[in-house]
Motif scaffolding. Structure first.
Motif, PDB file in Angstrom:
ATOM      1  N   GLN A 135      41.610  45.451  35.292  1.00  0.00           N
ATOM      2  CA  GLN A 135      41.423  46.863  34.931  1.00  0.00           C
ATOM      3  C   GLN A 135      42.309  47.246  33.742  1.00  0.00           C
ATOM      4  O   GLN A 135      41.863  47.923  32.807  1.00  0.00           O
ATOM      5  CB  GLN A 135      41.771  47.744  36.140  1.00  0.00           C
ATOM      6  CG  GLN A 135      41.466  49.216  35.935  1.00  0.00           C
ATOM      7  CD  GLN A 135      41.814  50.036  37.168  1.00  0.00           C
ATOM      8  OE1 GLN A 135      42.581  49.606  38.018  1.00  0.00           O
ATOM      9  NE2 GLN A 135      41.254  51.218  37.278  1.00  0.00           N
ATOM     10  N   GLY A 136      43.562  46.779  33.776  1.00  0.00           N
ATOM     11  CA  GLY A 136      44.477  47.084  32.671  1.00  0.00           C
ATOM     12  C   GLY A 136      44.026  46.453  31.368  1.00  0.00           C
ATOM     13  O   GLY A 136      44.071  47.093  30.300  1.00  0.00           O
ATOM     14  N   TYR A 137      43.558  45.191  31.425  1.00  0.00           N
ATOM     15  CA  TYR A 137      43.094  44.515  30.216  1.00  0.00           C
ATOM     16  C   TYR A 137      41.872  45.211  29.629  1.00  0.00           C
ATOM     17  O   TYR A 137      41.731  45.342  28.411  1.00  0.00           O
ATOM     18  CB  TYR A 137      42.771  43.053  30.513  1.00  0.00           C
ATOM     19  CG  TYR A 137      43.981  42.233  30.924  1.00  0.00           C
ATOM     20  CD1 TYR A 137      45.223  42.420  30.315  1.00  0.00           C
ATOM     21  CD2 TYR A 137      43.877  41.260  31.921  1.00  0.00           C
ATOM     22  CE1 TYR A 137      46.325  41.679  30.688  1.00  0.00           C
ATOM     23  CE2 TYR A 137      44.979  40.513  32.311  1.00  0.00           C
ATOM     24  CZ  TYR A 137      46.197  40.729  31.690  1.00  0.00           C
ATOM     25  OH  TYR A 137      47.286  39.996  32.065  1.00  0.00           O
ATOM     26  N   ILE A 138      40.961  45.660  30.482  1.00  0.00           N
ATOM     27  CA  ILE A 138      39.742  46.328  30.002  1.00  0.00           C
ATOM     28  C   ILE A 138      40.089  47.651  29.319  1.00  0.00           C
ATOM     29  O   ILE A 138      39.530  47.998  28.271  1.00  0.00           O
ATOM     30  CB  ILE A 138      38.753  46.551  31.166  1.00  0.00           C
ATOM     31  CG1 ILE A 138      38.170  45.201  31.621  1.00  0.00           C
ATOM     32  CG2 ILE A 138      37.628  47.500  30.759  1.00  0.00           C
ATOM     33  CD1 ILE A 138      37.324  45.269  32.870  1.00  0.00           C
ATOM     34  N   GLU A 139      41.026  48.398  29.921  1.00  0.00           N
ATOM     35  CA  GLU A 139      41.439  49.668  29.309  1.00  0.00           C
ATOM     36  C   GLU A 139      42.085  49.439  27.940  1.00  0.00           C
ATOM     37  O   GLU A 139      41.873  50.202  26.991  1.00  0.00           O
ATOM     38  CB  GLU A 139      42.412  50.390  30.242  1.00  0.00           C
ATOM     39  CG  GLU A 139      41.730  50.973  31.475  1.00  0.00           C
ATOM     40  CD  GLU A 139      42.727  51.563  32.459  1.00  0.00           C
ATOM     41  OE1 GLU A 139      43.951  51.482  32.186  1.00  0.00           O
ATOM     42  OE2 GLU A 139      42.289  52.093  33.496  1.00  0.00           O
ATOM     43  N   THR A 140      42.886  48.361  27.841  1.00  0.00           N
ATOM     44  CA  THR A 140      43.508  48.025  26.559  1.00  0.00           C
ATOM     45  C   THR A 140      42.462  47.599  25.538  1.00  0.00           C
ATOM     46  O   THR A 140      42.555  47.929  24.343  1.00  0.00           O
ATOM     47  CB  THR A 140      44.547  46.900  26.751  1.00  0.00           C
ATOM     48  OG1 THR A 140      45.453  47.263  27.785  1.00  0.00           O
ATOM     49  CG2 THR A 140      45.328  46.658  25.471  1.00  0.00           C
ATOM     50  N   LYS A 142      39.446  48.619  25.243  1.00  0.00           N
ATOM     51  CA  LYS A 142      38.746  49.792  24.721  1.00  0.00           C
ATOM     52  C   LYS A 142      39.473  50.350  23.491  1.00  0.00           C
ATOM     53  O   LYS A 142      38.846  50.831  22.546  1.00  0.00           O
ATOM     54  CB  LYS A 142      38.663  50.885  25.800  1.00  0.00           C
ATOM     55  CG  LYS A 142      37.709  50.570  26.928  1.00  0.00           C
ATOM     56  CD  LYS A 142      37.749  51.707  27.953  1.00  0.00           C
ATOM     57  CE  LYS A 142      36.855  51.414  29.145  1.00  0.00           C
ATOM     58  NZ  LYS A 142      36.958  52.472  30.179  1.00  0.00           N
ATOM     59  N   ASP A 143      40.817  50.295  23.549  1.00  0.00           N
ATOM     60  CA  ASP A 143      41.616  50.888  22.476  1.00  0.00           C
ATOM     61  C   ASP A 143      41.705  50.001  21.233  1.00  0.00           C
ATOM     62  O   ASP A 143      41.837  50.507  20.111  1.00  0.00           O
ATOM     63  CB  ASP A 143      43.040  51.186  22.987  1.00  0.00           C
ATOM     64  CG  ASP A 143      43.026  52.185  24.133  1.00  0.00           C
ATOM     65  OD1 ASP A 143      42.100  53.017  24.170  1.00  0.00           O
ATOM     66  OD2 ASP A 143      43.933  52.115  24.987  1.00  0.00           O
ATOM     67  N   CYS A 144      41.677  48.642  21.466  1.00  0.00           N
ATOM     68  CA  CYS A 144      41.936  47.767  20.312  1.00  0.00           C
ATOM     69  C   CYS A 144      40.745  46.896  19.911  1.00  0.00           C
ATOM     70  O   CYS A 144      40.896  45.992  19.105  1.00  0.00           O
ATOM     71  CB  CYS A 144      43.146  46.874  20.595  1.00  0.00           C
ATOM     72  SG  CYS A 144      42.912  45.729  21.967  1.00  0.00           S
TER      73      CYS A 144
END
Length: 341
Positions: A135-140, A142-144
């Motif tokens: 979940q954390g990797y997917i959210e990151t 999205k940003d980069c």
């Protein structure tokens, strides 16, 4: 004591008491004997009737119910079969045995309940760790994804590794479940254990080299060691045990396999000279997700189910596995396989 003897003693005591009282007042042995005889016969008849009708028959019924229910029969059957010749003593013994059995059942249920709680907690934790990471990797991502594609690729790789871990975890849980229920059949065949062990050691040689650990046989086996087992499942047993020894072995250490010939079995030992295991952990070592050092275990990877799978595979073969260990000296896992000519 049987009912007739119990009533006889009671009636004798009452008759003797009345006879002695009569003799005390009348000083006549004849009247004493007559009063004793009449009281004894009357007491015996009355006591026997009353105890038989209102007490003894109820005890017999209770005993029959306890005895037959203890044998696993339903209530209808329990009311009409076995009759003891001495239910008063027997019912006491039966109740003690039954109470002891129920106490042991309750203790087992409490342990199972504790195990269930720990298992659910562990399963939840094992699933949450990679899921939160993904979940954390997917959210990151999205940003980069647009601004920093190189970082996005790196995070995609990390997410992929956590997905693989989840996949391994589900596969291992599924394997244990199927082994327990017998859904995975044991395909027995005759094969030489020595070449299989060599194949497994060769397959794990690269992993061993990374930790500078030497894999070897303790002796040179020039004669075949034929066993009757499922070759691929025993391969999995060896892989899990050797991989475990590599994970917790010391660098520049050794992991060795030794085969002992018993009467109708072979005893196979996988020994390392690693950090060892404290004695208090040995009894629970084959439980699912049980980890001695959870932080190091997760760093090394794995699902925490390897030893549980080993135990289930060997139990499916009707064989045993044991472990002995000394801190800072090493650990030995030993299991048996059926010997065949």
């Amino acid at each position: 004591m049987k009912l007739s003897i119990l009533v006889l003693i009671t009636a004798f005591a009452v008759g003797l008491s009345i006879g002695l009282v009569n003799f005390y007042f009348q000083k006549d042995l004849y009247y004493m004997l007559v009063s004793f005889a009449v009281t004894f016969i009357t007491s015996f008849a009355v006591f026997y009737y009353l105890i038989e009708k209102y007490i003894y028959s109820k005890i017999v019924l209770i005993y029959k119910m306890i005895h037959n229910l203890k044998l696993g029969k339903d209530l209808k059957d329990a009311l009409g079969e076995y009759v003891s010749s001495d239910p008063i003593n027997d019912v006491e013994q039966e109740v003690k045995e039954w109470a002891g059995a129920k106490k042991r059942e309750i203790e087992v249920l409490k342990k199972q309940e504790q195990f269930r709680r720990e298992f659910l907690s562990n399963v939840s934790h094992e699933f949450k760790t990679p899921l939160f990471a993904i979940q954390g990797y997917i959210e990151t991502l999205k940003d980069c994804l647009v601004d920093d594609p190189e970082t996005a690729v790196k995070f995609l790789g990390k997410a992929e590794k956590n997905v693989e871990r989840l996949s391994y975890l589900i596969d291992d849980l599924d394997s244990i479940s199927k082994l327990e229920t017998g859904e995975i059949p044991i395909n027995y065949e005759r094969f030489d254990f020595v070449p299989l062990a060599r194949e497994v050691m060769e397959g794990l040689e690269d992993t061993a080299k990374k930790r500078h650990i030497t894999l070897s046989f303790k002796d040179k086996y020039t004669h075949p060691a034929y066993v009757k087992a499922d070759r691929e499942k025993i391969r999995q047993v060896l892989i899990n045990l050797i991989h475990n020894s590599l994970k917790y072995g010391r660098e520049h250490g050794n992991t060795a396999i030794k085969i002992f010939e018993l009467h109708d079995q072979y005893l196979i030992e996988v020994t390392d000279d690693g950090i060892g295991i404290d004695e208090k952990h040995l009894a629970r070592l084959f439980e699912r997700f049980y980890r001695i050092d959870s932080h190091r275990s997760r760093e090394e990877g794995g699902t925490g189910l390897g030893l549980a799978i080993v135990k289930h595979i060997l139990e499916a073969h009707e064989q045993i596995i044991s472990v002995r260990s000394t801190l800072q000296i090493g650990t030995t896992f030993a299991f048996t396989l059926e010997k065949i000519g």
